[in-house]
Design an enzyme around this catalytic site. Structure first.
Site, PDB file in Angstrom:
ATOM      1  N   HIS A 209       0.929  -1.088  -0.077  1.00 22.25           N
ATOM      2  CA  HIS A 209       0.144  -0.016  -0.053  1.00 22.25           C
ATOM      3  C   HIS A 209       0.814   0.997  -0.123  1.00 22.25           C
ATOM      4  O   HIS A 209       1.784   1.352   0.972  1.00 22.25           O
ATOM      5  CB  HIS A 209      -0.951  -0.023   1.185  1.00 22.25           C
ATOM      6  N   CYS A 210       0.782   2.042  -0.951  1.00 22.39           N
ATOM      7  CA  CYS A 210       1.658   3.047  -1.372  1.00 22.39           C
ATOM      8  C   CYS A 210       1.306   4.307  -0.404  1.00 22.39           C
ATOM      9  O   CYS A 210       0.046   4.890  -0.825  1.00 22.39           O
ATOM     10  CB  CYS A 210       2.083   3.411  -2.806  1.00 22.39           C
ATOM     11  N   PRO A 211       1.831   4.720   0.548  1.00 22.45           N
ATOM     12  CA  PRO A 211       1.160   5.881   1.211  1.00 22.45           C
ATOM     13  C   PRO A 211       1.276   7.311   0.540  1.00 22.45           C
ATOM     14  O   PRO A 211       0.868   8.279   0.878  1.00 22.45           O
ATOM     15  CB  PRO A 211       2.378   5.981   2.746  1.00 22.45           C
ATOM     16  N   GLY A 214      -1.672   6.915  -1.763  1.00 17.86           N
ATOM     17  CA  GLY A 214      -2.834   6.516  -0.992  1.00 17.86           C
ATOM     18  C   GLY A 214      -3.688   5.441  -1.745  1.00 17.86           C
ATOM     19  O   GLY A 214      -4.932   5.524  -1.660  1.00 17.86           O
TER      20      GLY A 214
END
Length: 339
Positions: A209-211, A214
């Site tokens: 999950h890429c912060p 998002g």
């Protein structure tokens, strides 16, 4: 004289009392009138508001069936995703990270155009490359990453043991793999999938999950994510290179203090682009390695193939073709479907 003063005082006292009683009665009558007026105003306002509500929300019995808003899947989807354009686009539960990334890239391009160069060709390339980065960034962050449909039925008693659902075993290229049961989605997760705790969905070929955008990175947007890393790295290297040339031209031998005084904007841009190039370049190199070995970041972090051979590794060239040039996988879920 003294005998006259007493009756006069009594008359004055009675007059004062009369005036006070008259004033109080007038005040009470005024208050009653005001209260009645306010009550009438409230009643009229309430009546008008009910009329407006009736106009804005007409009786559905009198509305044609094709004009009634139907309930669609994205209205009741149990995940934490945010939907746009009636379920056409989807993002993670915190889409505010994407505008921050967009603003940082926009400011970098703006400082480059205003303070670093006046060459039309360099400015044109910077603007064009910025638009390409934005387009790719938007595509990665708003498409379905590969969300797996949920199941509404509980597992059968035959598949449970001591209150826990037994996992299944499958063989892939001679290697035995375990299919785990997801209690939230009530499904046996397919091979290489995982349940994202941020988005609350099982994602096919889950990478991470890429912060920064998002959004989950999975089967359907991984190739776009790798492309984003490559073009973003080229962007930061381009900005950093010409920023260094500008600093070299401005440097009159006064050192760092002179640079801060003469071209502070270019110095800040060079530092920011250097950090961006190192960070994005490191990610790009890491994912090139994952591409070459046909792994996901989730599998690599968990060392799932540390002691055994990776059953999905088919050689460097075949792995790259499989990930980057295979046919586009359609979405498993139609979030716009009526229910």
């Amino acid at each position: 004289m003294t005998s006259l003063q007493q009756p006069i005082q009594e008359i004055e006292t009675s007059l004062v009392d009369t005036v006070i009683e008259t004033t109080e009665s007038q005040n009470s009558s005024i208050e009653e009138v005001e209260t009645d007026f306010v009550a009438k105003i409230k009643k009229i306002s309430f009546t008008l508001w009910r009329k407006v509500i009736e106009i804005r929300k007409p009786n559905k019995e009198n509305v044609p069936q094709d004009q009634i808003e139907r309930v669609r899947l994205y209205h009741v989807w149990p995940g934490k995703n945010v939907f746009y354009f009636k379920g056409l686009l989807i993002s993670g539960p915190d889409p505010r990270r994407l505008p921050l990334t967009t603003v940082s890239i926009s400011l970098s391009s703006l400082v480059f155009v205003v303070y670093v160069t006046k060459d039309v060709s360099k400015i044109s390339f910077c603007v064009l490359w910025t638009l390409i980065v934005f387009a790719n960034l938007l595509m990665v962050s708003v498409i379905d990453p590969g969300i797996i449909p949920r199941n509404n039925e509980s597992p059968s008693p035959e598949s449970t043991q001591n209150g826990r659902v037994r996992s299944k075993r499958v063989f892939v290229n001679g290697s035995e793999l375990k299919l785990k049961y997801c209690r939230i989605c009530k499904i046996y997760r397919p091979i290489r999938s995982c349940h994202c705790i941020v988005c609350d969905n099982c994602v096919d070929k889950f990478d991470h999950h890429c912060p920064w955008i998002g959004q989950c990175i999975g089967l359907r947007n991984y190739r776009l994510y790798v492309l984003l890393l490559v073009i973003a790295n080229v962007y930061f290297v381009y900005i950093f290179g010409f920023s260094c040339l500008k600093i070299q031209q401005k440097n009159g031998g006064n050192g760092l203090i002179g640079l801060v005084r003469d071209c502070p904007e270019t110095l800040v841009l060079a530092c920011f682009s250097f950090v961006g190039a190192c960070f994005v370049g490191g990610l790009a190199c890491y994912h090139v390695y994952l591409l070459a070995t046909n792994q996901t970041a989730y599998e690599n972090f968990g060392q799932q193939y540390g002691s055994t051979k990776n059953p999905f590794d088919k050689g460097v060239v075949t792995n790259i073709k499989e990930v980057l040039f295979s046919p586009w996988t359609p979405s498993r879920i139609n979030f716009r479907s009526e229910i």
